[in-house]
Design an enzyme around this catalytic site. Sequence first.
Site, mmCIF file in Angstrom:
data_model
loop_
_atom_site.group_PDB
_atom_site.id
_atom_site.type_symbol
_atom_site.label_atom_id
_atom_site.label_comp_id
_atom_site.label_asym_id
_atom_site.label_seq_id
_atom_site.Cartn_x
_atom_site.Cartn_y
_atom_site.Cartn_z
ATOM 1 C CG HIS A 88 -1.784 -1.169 1.408
ATOM 2 N ND1 HIS A 88 -2.922 -1.392 0.664
ATOM 3 C CD2 HIS A 88 -1.683 -2.221 2.270
ATOM 4 C CE1 HIS A 88 -3.498 -2.524 1.056
ATOM 5 N NE2 HIS A 88 -2.758 -3.040 2.031
ATOM 6 C CG ASP A 89 1.657 2.684 3.822
ATOM 7 O OD1 ASP A 89 0.471 2.902 3.491
ATOM 8 O OD2 ASP A 89 1.982 2.348 4.976
#
Length: 311
Positions: A240-241
Amino acid sequence: MALPILLDCDPGHDDAIAIVLALASPELDVKAITSSAGNQTPEKTLRNVLRMLTLLNRTDIPVAGGAVKPLMRELIIADNVHGESGLDGPALPEPAFAPQNCTAVELMAKTLRESAEPVTIVSTGPQTNVALLLNSHPELHSKIARIVIMGGAMGLGNWTPAAEFNIYVDPEAAEIVFQSGIPVVMAGLDVTHKAQIHVEDTERFRAIGNPVSTIVAELLDFFLEYHKDEKWGFVGAPLHDPCTIAWLLKPELFTSVERWVGVETQGKYTQGMTVVDYYYLTGNKPNATVMVDVDRQGFVDLLADRLKFYA
């Protein structure tokens, strides 16, 4: 000239890899890193920032711990995803330096004031620290170029059927960010679930053979185990990040749309939902760049290339 960024995060395996990617990229100038509670408790996420910067030999970067709970709610953590430490898996070094003697918001404000040009805030955890900054320092809004967040979803949530974890932890803070008038870039689950790292990608990173690439592979070994649950239907683990950092480095890897986004703070079933006006039904002007797709192989190649920086 390198783009000045301020990173607010809650490490977390994918936050840690976002730090690795940012600090391997000469296009970015990481001015400071602040921590938020989220993936683990505030004490553990702060410690994890210090551990990662110790590993990367970047103890020169100012670090400060942030809010210990959301604006209006009790804290929820994701220890079932990230383990007891928040970075379970590899043997990380103990912190070799201490955080600044100030709060995250104070460090953010100082960083903005001292920057000769507007700073991009990258926020990969709950939006509590960023919302507190915006509310307490309206005079500094003009010093923020944009806010790039990992959070939200146009479609399915990953913490409730409607909500993604980071937004669900502090929806009131996220709503402040989206309605601030500052340009927002949203890397939600619609794109991050396509940015999956497969087992063979992890082995590729491991084969690079430097201490940092090895740690990244070990972080992913742990992260992949959680995402093997058949309910997700994943081939690998969604990273995700790092999508936030990858977007800054190579926006051409991503497909995005300009839309209005609001955050549901009251709904019985939908608290924390990011409501994306995809079909322009509200009449509201777009307030966010919403990522919707990614070149997965290009994303993996970027990460592999930057891991060689640590040789």
